[in-house]
Scaffold this active site. Structure first.
Site, short mmCIF file in Angstrom:
data_model
loop_
_atom_site.label_atom_id
_atom_site.label_comp_id
_atom_site.label_asym_id
_atom_site.label_seq_id
_atom_site.Cartn_x
_atom_site.Cartn_y
_atom_site.Cartn_z
N ASP A 1 -33.10 37.43 -71.21
CA ASP A 1 -32.21 36.68 -72.10
C ASP A 1 -31.81 35.34 -71.46
OD1 ASP A 1 -30.32 36.47 -74.36
OD2 ASP A 1 -28.83 36.59 -72.77
N GLU B 1 -36.93 34.69 -73.16
CA GLU B 1 -36.24 34.07 -74.30
C GLU B 1 -36.02 32.60 -73.97
OE1 GLU B 1 -32.45 33.41 -77.03
OE2 GLU B 1 -32.23 33.94 -74.94
C1 GLC Z 1 -29.39 34.78 -76.19
C2 GLC Z 1 -29.11 35.70 -77.32
C3 GLC Z 1 -27.87 35.28 -78.03
C4 GLC Z 1 -26.72 35.24 -77.06
C5 GLC Z 1 -27.06 34.39 -75.84
C6 GLC Z 1 -26.06 34.56 -74.73
O1 GLC Z 1 -29.68 33.52 -76.63
O2 GLC Z 1 -30.21 35.74 -78.18
O3 GLC Z 1 -27.59 36.14 -79.10
O4 GLC Z 1 -25.60 34.71 -77.68
O5 GLC Z 1 -28.30 34.75 -75.29
O6 GLC Z 1 -26.30 35.72 -74.01
#
Ligand code: GLC
Length: 765
Positions: A261, A303
């Site tokens: 993430d 991500e």
């Molecule tokens: C990622 C997640 C999102 C979250 C962010 C902070 O982007 O997809 O939902 O708010 O991380 O952890």
């Protein structure tokens, strides 16, 4: 340091990476003691890994590209919204399987304080599941069950920050220097203010600024996301060691795919944007090697919600790979731009970039996910048509929130930053496509048009190389959920608009073709089955943009293993012609009928998958394609499946017994034969099934060597016959969904930390 007493398998794997690992680790930390600890820790997780998971590792090592096949289909879900808790998900695996899904992404489910959780992305304990969702054992159980059914499990690993309630944060707040050093603490605002000069904001409206005042510690703490999410300091090797251990612990609970993430944010340096710094790549590479040593069956999914030039480096190089998979975020955003503008030129340009990348790069393709849509488009490209970034974002947001007369989208803005005109957008696929507006207005014509758009977008999704991932609920066209407006724990975050509970009553309608749920469900199933049946949809097919000489119609070509596909997508609601001129004979995969790939007429929002096979003999002498057989009575001029024909198909699919057999058939050609025998009812039906069975068997034969997932299953079968048996045995279907837990609205918590507002530019997130 390598301990001679370690198991030879572990030593071999470690030795393979040891020099590079030590080099990179030392480059960052120059701390031999910490490096030795790191290696010891890897050994600990290797030793703790179960024999069963080690067998999976072996099977996957044998077929390293097991996740790149055309049969891969993902689904993304919140455990609570899908079935209440982990046990509930386990009870509903049959439904997930019925959707054709073999890659299950569970949204964050580790302990996270209610009301300060950011949808689970503020983790207070990386070793504990949120009590309302279950336990770590439930997670392992679910993973084991998924594996038996041939499904992989993906889980978020929130590595950039912890919740302010995490043990480390509590001790830091209490003044323990050792723990303050795991975060970014500052005595006053001087340095934070310097950071703010170069660091963009993620949540400019809901959580402005990148730092918060921590009253208890009497210090300023770095909080890139919400004030209750404290950024971890990866300059500190203890943080890296312990966080890697947390990741490996999840893998040892059966998680196959780790979603890293917000990974671009994990390294911070004054005077930079604190995104995508070179050290981030060093850390990801180290984590990749750690996984290859301890649990080599594991995949890393990054991500990286950034512009394409920033995304691709996260794949690393062929010799030194980083992530196995990345989100195809720009294509997703460009798709919605195309829906609003009906102009495919940006999408063509974007796809051209993606198609030019090495085929080993695996993208996760999606239409919607749990987050907002950020309008991170290629504005340099759009600029040549006179498009202005701020005005265009406003147009897109106005369009999808239904403010323009011609728009039926029903979205809501997210983090609207009026100073920069940089709002993002929330809403489910169905609501953004106009289905919600049509249902509300009881307008059948509009409903039909919106459903066609939804289907066409999914067809486009399935045409892309990589893994298509459905957002749970999209398979039945779930609409926005406005109840978050009344929930004080959620009302300031419009992403909850598309995070509603799955409506199981609507799921129950999926076999009724007179409902929109049924129509969409079966349209998607049909696309998925065709995709899985044709090698031309393999990730490593050649792909190119086909010039249609019509800016409303997107054309994509694919070639693989003697199959050529011409895919056409009409983004306009009016009939259009794709001015193409392809010489070969084509079959329309949706109708099974012959169709010329020359000056192709496309009804509004329709699409065509035209296939030419260079293995003509096989096609001519064997049997027509399954779809062709099914649709033999359809009007030849029709480009769409007729309602009558659809009904027949659904009826056939609706019978539970047949359905089960069908699931089997997809896994094992031999069982397909059994299904044909069992089918003794109407003569016509029997012939149809026979005809269907042939090409599938054929395909399995032809592809026996090429199919990674099948190959993996074979390897697995050799190692564990019992397991394999269980994997093909359809489990009993549960008629009732799990009881959903009811949400108790609680009073809004006052933030313990307050965030300082600034007016820096928001990121594309
Ligand atoms: C990622 C997640 C999102 C979250 C962010 C902070 O982007 O997809 O939902 O708010 O991380 O952890």
């Amino acid at each position: 340091m390598i301990n001679e007493n370690w198991e030879s398998e572990f030593k071999t794997r470690l030795l393979e990476h040891y020099d590079e690992m030590k080099w990179l680790y030392t480059e960052l930390y120059n701390d031999p003691h910490a490096f030795d600890y790191f290696c010891e820790m890897l050994h600990q997780y290797y030793a703790e890994r179960s024999d069963l998971l080690k067998e999976w590792d072996e099977a996957r090592i044998a077929v390293p590209n097991w996740y790149q096949g055309n049969e891969m289909l993902g689904m993304l879900m919140y455990v609570k919204q899908f079935a209440g808790n982990l046990k509930g998900v386990k009870e509903h695996l049959d439904y997930i399987q019925e959707c054709g899904v073999n890659y299950l992404h569970l949204m964050p489910l580790l302990e996270s304080p209610a009301g300060r959780s950011d949808g689970g992305y503020a983790v207070s304990n990386f070793r504990k599941v949120q009590p309302e969702l279950g336990t770590m054992e439930d997670l392992s159980d679910l993973a084991t069950e998924c594996h038996k059914k041939g499904m992989s499990v993906c889980l978020d690993f929130v590595m950039n920050h912890t919740s302010e309630d995490h043990e480390w944060a509590k001790r830091a707040r209490a003044g323990e220097k050792e723990y303050q050093d795991r975060y970014f603490f500052f005595d006053n605002w001087n340095i934070p203010n310097e950071f703010e000069k170069t660091v963009p904001q993620v949540f400019p409206t809901t959580a402005p600024g990148n730092f918060s005042w921590c009253e208890e510690a009497h210090k300023v703490v770095m909080t890139t996301f919400y004030p209750y999410q404290w950024d971890l300091n990866y300059n500190n090797p203890t943080v890296f060691n312990d966080m890697t251990a947390n990741m490996l612990n999840l893998c040892n609970h059966g998680v196959d795919i780790v979603r890293l993430d917000a990974v671009p944010y994990i390294w911070k340096k004054l005077g930079t944007p604190c995104r995508n710094l070179p050290e981030v790549h060093t850390l990801v590479r180290l984590m990749r090697m750690a996984a290859e040593v301890v649990c080599p069956g594991t995949l890393l999914l990054g991500e990286v919600v950034m512009e394409p030039s920033k995304v691709v480096p996260y794949f690393g190089s062929v010799e030194k790979p980083e992530c196995h998979m990345l989100y195809n975020v720009t294509t997703m955003a460009s798709t919605w731009h195309t829906v609003a503008t009906r102009d495919v030129r940006l999408l063509k340009h974007q796809l051209g970039t993606v198609f030019a990348l090495p085929k080993q790069y695996t993208f996760l393709n999606y239409l919607r996910c749990h987050d907002d849509i950020g309008w991170g488009l290629d504005y340099d490209f759009l600029g040549q048509f006179g498009t202005n970034e701020v005005q265009h974002k406003k147009f897109l947001n106005d369009y999808f929130t239904g403010k323009l007369w011609e728009s039926n989208g029903r979205g809501e803005l997210y983090n609207d930053d009026p100073t920069l005109g940089d709002a993002r957008l929330c809403g489910t696929t169905a609501s953004l496509c106009g289905i919600e507006a049509a249902v509300y207005e009881k307008n059948d014509w509009k409903l039909n048009m919106s459903l066609e758009l939804d289907e066409m977008l999914h067809a486009f999704l399935f045409t892309q190389s990589g893994i298509p991932v459905l957002y749970s609920g999209d398979e039945i066209g779930q609409l926005n959920d406005y109840s978050y407006h009344d929930d004080p724990l959620k009302w300031d975050d419009s992403r909850y608009l598309h995070r509603g509970d799955l409506n199981w009553d609507h799921v129950a309608m999926r076999n009724d073709m007179n409902t929109r749920q049924g129509r969409l469900f079966h349209a998607l199933r049909k696309l998925e089955k065709i995709r899985a049946a044709h090698p031309v949809f393999e990730s490593d097919a050649d792909a190119w943009v086909v010039e249609t000489y019509n800016d409303h119609v997107l054309g994509i070509g694919r070639y693989y293993d003697n199959e050529k596909l011409i895919a056409l997508f009409n983004f306009s609601e009016d009939e259009q012609v794709a001015w193409i001129n392809e010489d070969e004979d084509y079959i329309d995969l949706m109708t099974g009928l012959q169709r010329d790939a020359k000056g192709v007429n496309l009804a509004g929002h329709s699409f065509a998958w035209l296939l030419h096979s260079y293995r003509e003999k096989e096609y001519n002498t064997e049997a027509p394609t399954p779809i062709e057989k099914k649709t033999k009575s359809v009007d030849k001029s029709s480009t769409k499946a007729m309602p009558e024909e659809k009904k027949t198909e659904v009826k056939a699919e609706a019978k539970p017994a047949e359905k089960k057999a069908e699931v089997k058939a997809e896994t094992k050609p031999a069982e397909k034969k059994a299904e044909v025998k069992a089918e003794t009812k109407p003569a016509e039906k029997k012939t149809e099934v026979k005809a269907e069975a042939k090409p599938v068997e054929k395909k399995t034969e032809v592809k026996a060597e090429a199919k990674p997932a099948e190959k993996m299953a074979e390897v697995k079968a050799e190692t564990k016959p019992v397991e394999k048996k269980a994997a093909v045995k359809p489990a009993a279907k549960k008629a009732q969904p799990a009881k959903k837990t009811t949400r108790k609205p609680a009073a809004k918590k006052t933030r313990k930390t307050t965030k300082k507002a600034t007016t820096k530019k928001a990121t594309t997130k």
